[in-house]
Design a protein around this motif. Structure first.
Motif, mmCIF file in Angstrom:
data_model
loop_
_atom_site.group_PDB
_atom_site.id
_atom_site.type_symbol
_atom_site.label_atom_id
_atom_site.label_comp_id
_atom_site.label_asym_id
_atom_site.label_seq_id
_atom_site.Cartn_x
_atom_site.Cartn_y
_atom_site.Cartn_z
ATOM 1 N N ILE A 1 10.343 -0.610 -8.131
ATOM 2 C CA ILE A 1 8.950 -1.419 -7.574
ATOM 3 C C ILE A 1 9.551 -2.732 -7.573
ATOM 4 O O ILE A 1 9.769 -3.509 -5.595
ATOM 5 C CB ILE A 1 7.926 -1.733 -8.214
ATOM 6 C CG1 ILE A 1 7.254 -0.102 -7.995
ATOM 7 C CG2 ILE A 1 6.494 -2.762 -6.730
ATOM 8 C CD1 ILE A 1 6.074 0.715 -9.043
ATOM 9 N N ALA A 2 10.232 -3.678 -8.463
ATOM 10 C CA ALA A 2 10.346 -5.213 -8.297
ATOM 11 C C ALA A 2 11.363 -5.156 -6.866
ATOM 12 O O ALA A 2 11.559 -6.459 -6.179
ATOM 13 C CB ALA A 2 11.367 -5.901 -9.444
ATOM 14 N N LYS A 3 12.128 -4.537 -6.484
ATOM 15 C CA LYS A 3 13.118 -4.745 -4.959
ATOM 16 C C LYS A 3 12.814 -3.884 -4.535
ATOM 17 O O LYS A 3 13.255 -3.601 -3.322
ATOM 18 C CB LYS A 3 14.653 -3.488 -5.878
ATOM 19 C CG LYS A 3 15.771 -4.135 -6.835
ATOM 20 C CD LYS A 3 16.571 -3.317 -6.939
ATOM 21 C CE LYS A 3 17.845 -3.889 -8.347
ATOM 22 N NZ LYS A 3 18.222 -3.427 -8.399
ATOM 23 N N THR A 4 11.250 -4.373 -4.451
ATOM 24 C CA THR A 4 10.933 -3.338 -2.620
ATOM 25 C C THR A 4 9.895 -3.895 -2.423
ATOM 26 O O THR A 4 9.575 -5.410 -3.185
ATOM 27 C CB THR A 4 9.809 -1.826 -2.922
ATOM 28 O OG1 THR A 4 8.517 -2.269 -3.659
ATOM 29 C CG2 THR A 4 10.654 -0.994 -3.957
ATOM 30 N N SER A 5 8.642 -3.886 -1.359
ATOM 31 C CA SER A 5 7.723 -5.225 -1.079
ATOM 32 C C SER A 5 6.573 -3.900 -1.387
ATOM 33 O O SER A 5 5.932 -4.726 -0.074
ATOM 34 C CB SER A 5 8.030 -5.598 0.690
ATOM 35 O OG SER A 5 8.019 -4.996 1.864
ATOM 36 N N ILE A 6 6.929 -3.453 -2.197
ATOM 37 C CA ILE A 6 5.316 -2.456 -1.872
ATOM 38 C C ILE A 6 4.412 -3.906 -1.910
ATOM 39 O O ILE A 6 4.304 -4.139 -3.148
ATOM 40 C CB ILE A 6 5.339 -1.480 -3.024
ATOM 41 C CG1 ILE A 6 6.325 -0.755 -2.629
ATOM 42 C CG2 ILE A 6 4.376 -1.214 -3.339
ATOM 43 C CD1 ILE A 6 7.008 0.806 -3.216
ATOM 44 N N ASP A 7 3.246 -3.471 -2.000
ATOM 45 C CA ASP A 7 1.935 -4.254 -1.874
ATOM 46 C C ASP A 7 1.017 -3.931 -3.358
ATOM 47 O O ASP A 7 0.996 -4.628 -3.945
ATOM 48 C CB ASP A 7 0.830 -4.497 -0.954
ATOM 49 C CG ASP A 7 1.868 -5.348 0.484
ATOM 50 O OD1 ASP A 7 2.334 -6.612 -0.001
ATOM 51 O OD2 ASP A 7 1.898 -4.944 1.222
ATOM 52 N N TYR A 8 1.055 -2.000 -3.341
ATOM 53 C CA TYR A 8 -0.166 -2.046 -4.607
ATOM 54 C C TYR A 8 0.433 -0.850 -4.396
ATOM 55 O O TYR A 8 1.158 0.580 -3.656
ATOM 56 C CB TYR A 8 -1.490 -1.531 -3.411
ATOM 57 C CG TYR A 8 -2.159 -2.846 -3.101
ATOM 58 C CD1 TYR A 8 -3.071 -3.837 -3.424
ATOM 59 C CD2 TYR A 8 -2.163 -2.931 -1.845
ATOM 60 C CE1 TYR A 8 -3.181 -4.769 -3.202
ATOM 61 C CE2 TYR A 8 -2.550 -4.291 -0.423
ATOM 62 C CZ TYR A 8 -3.616 -5.043 -1.939
ATOM 63 O OH TYR A 8 -3.951 -5.915 -0.528
ATOM 64 N N ALA A 9 0.610 -0.164 -5.752
ATOM 65 C CA ALA A 9 0.884 0.813 -5.926
ATOM 66 C C ALA A 9 -0.081 1.655 -7.526
ATOM 67 O O ALA A 9 -0.054 1.202 -9.101
ATOM 68 C CB ALA A 9 2.005 0.622 -6.691
ATOM 69 N N PRO A 10 -0.952 2.238 -7.389
ATOM 70 C CA PRO A 10 -1.722 2.696 -8.632
ATOM 71 C C PRO A 10 -1.284 3.873 -8.855
ATOM 72 O O PRO A 10 -0.051 4.923 -8.574
ATOM 73 C CB PRO A 10 -3.164 3.676 -7.690
ATOM 74 C CG PRO A 10 -2.174 3.899 -5.700
ATOM 75 C CD PRO A 10 -1.442 2.864 -5.748
#
Length: 750
Positions: free
Chosen positions: A206-215
Motif C-alpha cells: 500500500i505504501a507504493k500506492t495512493s489508496i486513501d483508505y483500506a479496511p
C-alpha cells in the motif's frame, strides 16, 4: 422406507471461508492469554497497562509490515464495516466542506462491491446532505472494472470505491492499473479499496500506492469476529467515527479490543513466517483448488466456472451446474455436512447473485451459483477430506437422477406415485406407476424441465403423456421440450393443444386412470384431470380453476365468469369435499387444497355452491380482477389465506423431554430424497425414534395413501426448520391435531 446407506461420517467440512473463518489455534490461545493474563487497559499508566499498550503497538507494526504501509495510520476497528463507514464519512465530509455537493458530484463504486459499500454511500450521502449522484461502475464478463466508464466519469467523482478481491467470485482487480487511471484523471478523488479478501491471498504494498483508505477484517483471516483495522493514507482526511476517551491517538475512541488484537498478532506472526507457517504459498493453494475442482466435476460433470484464472485468487471457486438452482446444491451439500454458500440474497423467489448479474452472466448461472471458498491456512488433510466428502455425493446424485450417467438406472426411493415439483409459484406433477414403470407429466414448466426429464430418463420410465391443464398466460409450457428430450416428438401430431390424445377421454398409466373434465372459465380450453387408482378417486389437477387459498381470475383473454362458476359446480359434483385439488399455481406455499378448505377460506366459493346469484358472483370477480390489475406481479388468481400454524415449536435441547411426554410421536423427515440419502436423519436423533421420510414433493402422495395418522403426534424436521414449518401449516389445515416443528432443523442438531 429406509434411506440409502448414509455417508460414513457427518463431521463438518467447512468450505465457506469467504464468509468467516475458524480461529487459528495460536490466535485463540493468544486471545485467551490476553483475557486471563495480559488483561490490562492500554490507556493505564501502570505496568499492566504498559504491557497491553506494547501488545497493541507491536500488532500495529506487524500490520504495517504485512500491507506494506510504511506511512499513514493503522486504526484498530471492530471490523470492515466500521472501516468502510469511517472512510466514507471522512471523504464525504471533506468533499462537503469543499463545496463538492449536489447531483453533479459523483460517488462511484464497483457494481460487484460488497453491499456494505453502496448501502453506506447511500446512507451517509443522505445523512451528510451531500446529495451526490451514486453510480455503479460496470464490470465485464470476467468481473474486471470497465476502465473506459471510469475514465469518462472520474473528473466529476469525489470518491471511488473498489475491491482488491471479490468475496463471491475471488476476482482481483489490478490496483496498479487502477491507480494510474484514477490519478491521471482526477488526482484529488478519494479512493477506498476493500481489502477484506486480499490479506493472505495476494500481495499488497500500500505504501507504493495512493489508496486513501483500506479496511480489513480479522474474522475473514482466522481471527475472532469483532476486530479489524483501517489503513488511512498520510494526508487523507479523517473524521473519527467514534468519539470519547481519545484512544487510538484520538482516531477511534473506546477501549481497544485487546484479546482480538492479540489474536491478530498471532495471525500476523504466522503470515510473516518464511518457514513452518500455518499459511500456504500460492502454488499449494492453486493445487488445492485443482483437487477440489476435480472432486466437484466428479459429481457434476457439466459444472461451469463463473470466474477463473487469470483473474482470481486461488481460494474461491464460484460455479453453476445446468439444471440446478443454488438451493438444490446447498441442500445436498449441507445434508452431507459440507458447508458452502450460494452467494445470493435470500428471497421468496429464486435468488440470484447480483455479482454475476453485474458480470452479465446468464440467469441460470446467477440463480445456480455456488461459492466454495477455502482459507489460505487449509491443510493437506483438510483438502483431502473435503475432496473425499464431495466425491461421495456422485452416487447420491446418480441414485436420485439429479445427474444422468451411463450407469444402469436405479429406482429412486420416492420415484413412484405422485410427485409435486415447484418453481417459485409454479407447480408441475409427475404420476408414476411403480409396477409398470409408466408415467405421465402434468403442467410441466421450463425451469423444471431438466429435473423432470432426468427422472423420466434416469428411471427408464415409459412416458405415456405430457399434459397441460390449460394454455398458461404467464409462462410457457415445457411439454414440447420434454417430448423432445424423451425422443417422442412425433407424439405431438397425435394430441390436441394440451397434449391429450385425440378421440380419448381417459388415459391409462398402469394402475392409474386419468380422466379429462372440461372446466373453462379461467381460459376457454381449460380442463381438469381426475386421477383414480383402482376406481378410487385420488386427486384432481384443476389448473387455475381453484387455487390453494383462492379462485382463478377471469379478466384475461377468453376468461368467462359464468363458465368458471359452472366449472366449479361440476368439480364439486365430481370430487367431493376432501379430495386433494392440485393447482398449477401455489402463491401461498400451501401445495394443495380441498373443496372444504377452499370454501372455508373463500366464502364466495361456498356461496356459489349454495346458489349465489350470477350478478353477485360477477360483482365479486370484478372486484378481484381490479385488485389483481393493481399489483405489479402477474397472478392467475387472487389468494387470501389465514395460515394455521404448528401446534408448537420444539427446541433441540427439549427433544428428550418432549418424547418422554409423547412417546408415540412419529418423526417426519420432509427433506428431499437426495438430502435424506446424503445425510440420514437417524444420524442426528435417538435410535429408538420412528422416522418416516416424506419429502415435501411427496406430501400430497402421502395424504392420498393415508400414510399418516391424523391423530398421532408428528414432529417434522428439515434442514433449517423452514420447510418443516410449511409442512406443519399444511397438515394443520388438513385437520391433523398435533403437528410439531423442530426448531432450526438438522442445522441445530449437527
Amino acid at each position: 422406507m429406509s434411506s440409502i446407506r448414509p455417508l460414513s461420517s457427518l463431521s463438518e467440512v467447512y468450505l465457506d471461508n469467504n464468509a468467516t473463518t475458524p480461529v487459528l489455534a495460536v490466535a485463540a490461545a493468544a486471545a485467551m492469554h490476553s483475557m486471563q493474563s495480559s488483561f490490562g487497559n492500554p490507556s493505564s499508566s501502570h505496568a499492566t497497562g504498559i504491557k497491553a499498550k506494547a501488545e497493541l503497538e507491536t500488532t500495529r507494526a506487524l500490520a504495517r509490515k504485512l500491507i506494506g504501509a510504511t506511512s499513514g495510520d493503522i486504526v484498530f476497528t471492530s471490523g470492515a464495516t466500521e472501516g468502510i463507514q469511517t472512510s466514507i464519512v471522512s471523504a464525504l465530509q471533506s468533499a462537503r466542506d469543499k463545496g463538492q455537493i449536489g447531483p453533479e458530484a459523483l460517488l462511484l463504486y464497483s457494481s460487484t462491491e460488497h453491499k456494505a459499500v453502496p448501502e453506506s454511500l447511500k446512507h451517509w450521502n443522505h445523512v451528510l446532505q451531500v446529495n451526490a449522484t451514486i453510480q455503479a461502475i460496470p464490470v465485464d464478463k470476467n468481473g474486471i472494472i470497465d476502465y473506459q466508464f471510469l475514465a469518462d466519469n472520474l473528473a466529476k467523482a469525489i470518491m471511488v470505491c473498489t475491491m482488491a478481491a471479490n468475496n463471491e467470485t475471488g476476482v482481483k482487480q489490478d490496483l496498479v492499473a487502477l491507480e494510474k487511471l484514477i490519478r491521471s484523471s482526477n488526482p484529488n478523488v478519494f479512493w477506498m479499496v476493500d481489502c477484506v479478501q486480499a490479506l493472505g491471498k495476494m500481495a499488497l504494498n500500500i505504501a507504493k500506492t495512493s489508496i486513501d483508505y483500506a479496511p480489513f477484517s480479522g474474522h475473514k483471516l482466522y481471527a475472532p469476529k469483532g476486530i479489524g483495522f483501517l489503513y488511512v493514507r498520510d494526508g487523507a482526511p479523517y473524521q473519527p467515527f467514534i468519539a470519547g476517551g481519545g484512544q487510538e491517538s484520538g482516531l477511534r475512541s473506546g477501549t481497544e479490543n485487546l484479546p482480538g488484537i492479540a489474536a491478530l498478532h498471532a495471525v500476523f506472526t504466522e503470515l510473516t513466517k518464511t518457514t513452518d507457517s500455518a499459511f500456504k504459498d500460492d502454488a499449494t493453494l492453486w493445487r488445492y483448488r485443482e483437487h477440489l475442482l476435480a472432486a466437484l466435476r466428479s459429481v457434476f460433470p457439466a459444472l461451469v466456472l463463473n470466474s477463473d484464472q487469470p483473474y482470481i485468487v486461488p481460494t474461491t471457486i464460484n460455479f453453476s451446474v445446468p439444471g440446478f438452482y443454488s438451493k438444490d446444491i446447498m441442500d445436498l451439500f449441507d445434508a452431507a455436512g459440507i458447508r458452502v454458500s450460494s452467494g445470493s440474497a435470500c428471497s421468496s423467489k429464486v435468488p440470484s447473485s447480483f455479482v454475476l448479474d453485474a458480470m452479465g452472466l446468464e440467469a441460470w448461472r446467477s440463480q445456480g451459483a455456488i461459492r466454495l471458498s477455502f482459507g489460505p491456512a487449509m491443510t493437506e488433510q483438510e483438502c483431502e477430506q473435503a475432496c473425499q466428502r464431495i466425491a461421495q455425493l456422485a452416487d447420491v446424485v446418480c441414485k436420485h437422477c439429479l445427474v444422468l450417467t451411463d450407469a444402469t438406472p436405479t429406482l429412486e426411493l420416492h420415484a413412484h406415485g405422485l410427485i409435486q415439483l415447484k418453481h417459485e409459484a409454479l407447480c408441475s406433477y409427475i404420476v408414476i406407476c411403480a409396477e409398470t414403470r409408466q408415467t405421465v407429466v402434468i403442467d410441466p414448466v421450463l425451469p423444471l424441465a431438466s429435473r423432470i426429464a432426468n427422472i423420466v430418463l434416469g428411471q427408464n420410465l415409459d412416458l405415456v403423456a405430457v399434459l397441460d391443464t390449460h394454455i398458461h398466460q404467464d409462462h410457457q409450457s415445457a411439454r414440447c421440450e420434454l417430448l423432445m428430450l424423451a425422443g417422442l416428438e412425433d407424439e405431438k401430431q397425435k394430441v390436441d393443444n394440451l397434449g391429450w390424445p385425440l378421440q380419448q377421454t381417459s388415459i391409462l398409466v398402469g394402475q392409474y386412470r386419468l380422466e379429462k373434465c372440461q372446466t373453462p372459465g379461467h381460459t376457454p380450453e381449460a380442463i381438469s384431470i381426475l386421477l383414480t387408482k383402482q376406481e378410487q378417486l385420488q386427486a384432481a389437477f384443476v389448473g387455475d380453476v381453484i387455487l390453494p387459498g383462492g379462485i382463478g381470475r377471469t379478466d384475461l383473454v377468453g376468461g368467462n365468469m359464468d363458465d368458471l362458476a359452472n366449472s366449479i359446480r361440476l368439480l364439486a359434483q365430481k370430487v367431493g369435499k376432501e379430495c386433494l385439488l392440485l393447482s398449477s399455481h401455489d402463491y401461498a406455499q400451501r401445495f394443495f387444497t380441498t373443496l372444504r378448505l377452499a370454501c372455508s377460506e373463500q366464502p364466495l366459493l361456498a356461496q356459489l355452491l349454495q346458489g349465489l346469484p350470477a350478478k353477485q358472483w360477477q360483482a365479486e370477480l370484478r372486484a378481484q380482477a381490479i385488485k389483481l390489475q393493481q399489483v405489479s406481479n402477474y397472478f392467475c388468481g387472487l389468494v387470501e389465506v389465514s395460515y394455521a400454524d404448528a401446534t408448537d415449536v420444539i427446541a433441540p435441547e427439549n427433544i428428550a423431554a418432549f418424547l418422554q411426554q409423547k412417546p408415540n410421536t412419529k418423526v417426519i423427515d420432509v427433506r428431499e430424497p437426495h438430502e435424506q440419502s446424503a445425510g440420514a436423519l437417524s444420524l442426528y436423533l435417538p435410535n429408538e425414534l420412528e422416522i418416516k421420510e416424506i419429502p415435501l414433493s411427496k406430501l400430497a402422495d402421502a395424504l392420498i395413501n393415508a400414510e399418516l395418522n391424523i391423530e398421532q403426534p408428528l414432529l417434522l424436521v428439515c434442514r433449517s426448520g423452514n420447510r418443516s414449518l410449511v409442512a406443519c401449516k399444511i397438515l394443520t389445515e388438513m385437520g391433523f391435531t398435533e403437528v410439531y416443528n423442530l426448531k432450526g432443523g438438522t442445522a441445530l442438531l449437527s
